[in-house]
Design a protein around this motif. Structure first.
Motif, PDB file in Angstrom:
ATOM      1  N   ALA A  58      13.286   5.977   1.871  1.00 53.19           N
ATOM      2  CA  ALA A  58      13.665   4.578   2.067  1.00 53.19           C
ATOM      3  C   ALA A  58      13.266   3.727   0.857  1.00 53.19           C
ATOM      4  CB  ALA A  58      12.984   4.045   3.321  1.00 53.19           C
ATOM      5  N   MET A  59      12.128   4.076   0.246  1.00 56.66           N
ATOM      6  CA  MET A  59      11.560   3.223  -0.801  1.00 56.66           C
ATOM      7  C   MET A  59      12.300   3.363  -2.148  1.00 56.66           C
ATOM      8  SD  MET A  59       7.552   3.072  -1.828  1.00 56.66           S
ATOM      9  CE  MET A  59       7.406   4.703  -2.531  1.00 56.66           C
ATOM     10  N   GLY A  67       0.803  -1.222   0.000  1.00 54.65           N
ATOM     11  CA  GLY A  67       0.000   0.000   0.000  1.00 54.65           C
ATOM     12  C   GLY A  67       0.835   1.270   0.000  1.00 54.65           C
ATOM     13  N   TYR A  68       2.104   1.170  -0.413  1.00 60.79           N
ATOM     14  CA  TYR A  68       2.933   2.380  -0.524  1.00 60.79           C
ATOM     15  C   TYR A  68       2.797   3.019  -1.900  1.00 60.79           C
ATOM     16  CZ  TYR A  68       5.129   0.607   3.717  1.00 60.79           C
ATOM     17  OH  TYR A  68       5.352   0.139   4.985  1.00 60.79           O
ATOM     18  N   GLU A  84       0.948   7.079   2.731  1.00 61.48           N
ATOM     19  CA  GLU A  84       1.928   6.297   3.498  1.00 61.48           C
ATOM     20  C   GLU A  84       3.259   6.218   2.742  1.00 61.48           C
ATOM     21  OE1 GLU A  84       1.858   4.817   6.466  1.00 61.48           O
ATOM     22  OE2 GLU A  84      -0.143   5.616   6.880  1.00 61.48           O
ATOM     23  N   GLY A  85       3.153   5.966   1.441  1.00 62.90           N
ATOM     24  CA  GLY A  85       4.357   5.819   0.609  1.00 62.90           C
ATOM     25  C   GLY A  85       5.145   7.117   0.521  1.00 62.90           C
ATOM     26  N   LEU A 121      14.028   1.712  -7.596  1.00 60.11           N
ATOM     27  CA  LEU A 121      14.562   2.135  -8.897  1.00 60.11           C
ATOM     28  C   LEU A 121      15.670   1.206  -9.344  1.00 60.11           C
ATOM     29  CD1 LEU A 121      14.685   5.986  -8.293  1.00 60.11           C
ATOM     30  CD2 LEU A 121      12.828   4.599  -9.206  1.00 60.11           C
ATOM     31  N   ARG A 122      15.700   0.948 -10.654  1.00 61.36           N
ATOM     32  CA  ARG A 122      16.773   0.094 -11.166  1.00 61.36           C
ATOM     33  C   ARG A 122      17.995   0.935 -11.520  1.00 61.36           C
ATOM     34  NH1 ARG A 122      14.648  -5.194 -14.013  1.00 61.36           N
ATOM     35  NH2 ARG A 122      13.512  -4.134 -15.647  1.00 61.36           N
TER      36      ARG A 122
END
Ligand SMILES: C[S@@+](CC[C@H](N)C(=O)[O-])C[C@H]1O[C@@H](n2cnc3c(N)ncnc32)[C@H](O)[C@@H]1O
Ligand code: SF4
Length: 383
Positions: free
Chosen positions: A376-377, A354-355, A369-370, A382-383
């Motif tokens: 951090a995310m 749910g981010y 939330e995201g 990301l590649r």
């Protein structure tokens, strides 16, 4: 043709705030004429390279650009309007500090063409202003806000929250007071400790502690709730606006559009012949000035970004926005599809948690939330 945003950096401040790591410097005296000529020269050079394009916005940032001579702003605005195709309602923002010296100059900036003011209020609490090392007090901040409201069609201001020991109830009251005084736009920044600042040293030796993540998140939600009561929503992580009052200039960055960055340390992204060129200018004010006077510009590095770099930057910027990222635009600006730009397992995990979610027209959107966890995310997504 894609329109262009123009950023102009004024690198001087009356004093250095203990939390700030912006490219800002204190000098006894500044040769306003030399600075005006140099900024105009660097702008002319970039305009010659980019060609005549539609202009989306002008933004005088800093540092403290309200310390600039208003004639400098007037000359740069005139140049920009001559060099580019500017709409009648071109957004022209100036950052200002609310000390009385600067407040007295606001009318001159308005006459120069500035139509949006961004005031660095930082807090409406006397003790917090002292902690933040600001040179203005609460009555001066309110007087500057009122003067600005009478002069400028558009007004925004900055507050810093998640300060040591800050209670939710008092922050709610401060935001409410701010919203009543303002404004259809507010920037609300969570206090961060930046390496190399006086706060970094003091924080490291335990002089003060910041609210923990849960307390900071509660303050964030309180902010969103209070802003909503006044009809402002967080269209970006730290920026709140009534519909239509969003900063057009900053939207260009977040939607990964082209922008010129003139002045010491300014960044630039410019698409030329299919290459997206990232340029950076010398940060030290005197060195920047000397180089512009010698060479006409002070670019120290310029590189064509790879498709992967472009996709990373477009996602880093776009996921800050409530509207998220448009995959078609991502592909047009980077040459990569969304599927090629992110790690598929991480994408699935972030959607599950749910981010992230899919928005209208296939946009990738960070949920509330995201957006609180972007730092951090993103490195793992990301590649
Ligand atoms: C370039 S400054 C604004 C202009 C002006 N010099 C002023 O201070 O009023 C941009 C904004 O970034 C915010 N800021 C700077 N450093 C920060 C930090 N370490 N934590 C949180 N916000 C910060 C402040 O709200 C500041 O107004
Ligand atoms: S917060 Fe503003 S006034 Fe303070 S040092 Fe940074 S740029 Fe200068």
């Amino acid at each position: 043709m894609e329109s262009l945003a123009l950023y102009l950096h004024w690198p001087f401040c009356a004093a250095k705030c203990p939390y700030c790591d912006f490219n800002s410097h204190v000098r006894d005296s500044i040769d306003q004429g030399r600075w005006r000529d140099a900024l105009r020269r660097e702008l002319a050079r970039e305009a010659a390279r980019s060609g005549r394009r539609p202009l989306a916005s002008i933004f005088f940032g800093g540092g403290t650009p309200s310390l600039m001579a208003p004639e400098t702003a007037a000359a740069l605005i005139e140049d920009a309007k001559r060099l580019f195709d500017a709409p009648d309602d071109l957004e022209i923002t100036l950052e200002a500090n609310p000390t009385s010296v600067e407040a007295a100059k606001l009318a001159a900036f308005r006459a120069a063409g500035v139509n949006r003011l961004s005031l660095g209020v930082q807090s409406l609490d006397a003790e917090a202003l002292r902690f933040l090392g600001r040179r203005h007090d609460v009555p001066q901040a309110i007087a500057a806000l009122e003067a600005a409201r009478a002069l400028f069609p558009r007004l925004s201001f900055d507050l810093i929250y998640a300060r040591p020991g800050q209670a939710e109830a008092s922050w709610r009251a401060e935001v409410r007071q701010a919203l009543a005084l303002a404004a259809d736009h507010l920037s609300l920044y969570q206090l961060t400790i930046e390496p190399g600042t006086r706060f970094a040293t003091e924080h490291a030796r335990g002089a003060f502690a910041l609210p923990d993540d849960d307390a900071a998140a509660r303050l964030y939600w309180a902010t969103v709730e209070e802003a909503a009561r006044f009809g402002l929503s967080p269209y970006e992580v730290s920026n709140y606006a009534k519909s239509g009052a969003e900063s057009r200039h900053n939207l260009v960055y977040w939607r990964y559009g082209d922008y010129l960055g003139i002045g010491p340390g300014a960044h630039q992204r410019l698409m030329l012949d299919g290459s997206l060129l990232a340029a950076r200018r010398h940060r030290a004010p005197e060195e920047w000035l000397a180089r512009v006077e010698r060479d006409g510009h002070a670019v120290t590095e310029e590189e064509a970004l790879s498709p992967r770099d472009r996709a990373r930057e477009a996602l880093l910027m776009g996921l800050r926005l409530a509207e998220g990222v448009d995959p078609a635009r991502l592909a047009a600006r980077s040459g990569l599809t969304l599927a090629d730009s992110v790690d598929p397992a991480m994408l699935a995990a972030c959607l599950d948690e749910g981010y992230l979610e899919w928005g209208a027209a296939g946009r990738l959107v960070a949920t509330d939330e995201g957006r609180m966890r972007l730092d951090a995310m993103l490195p793992v997504l990301l590649r």
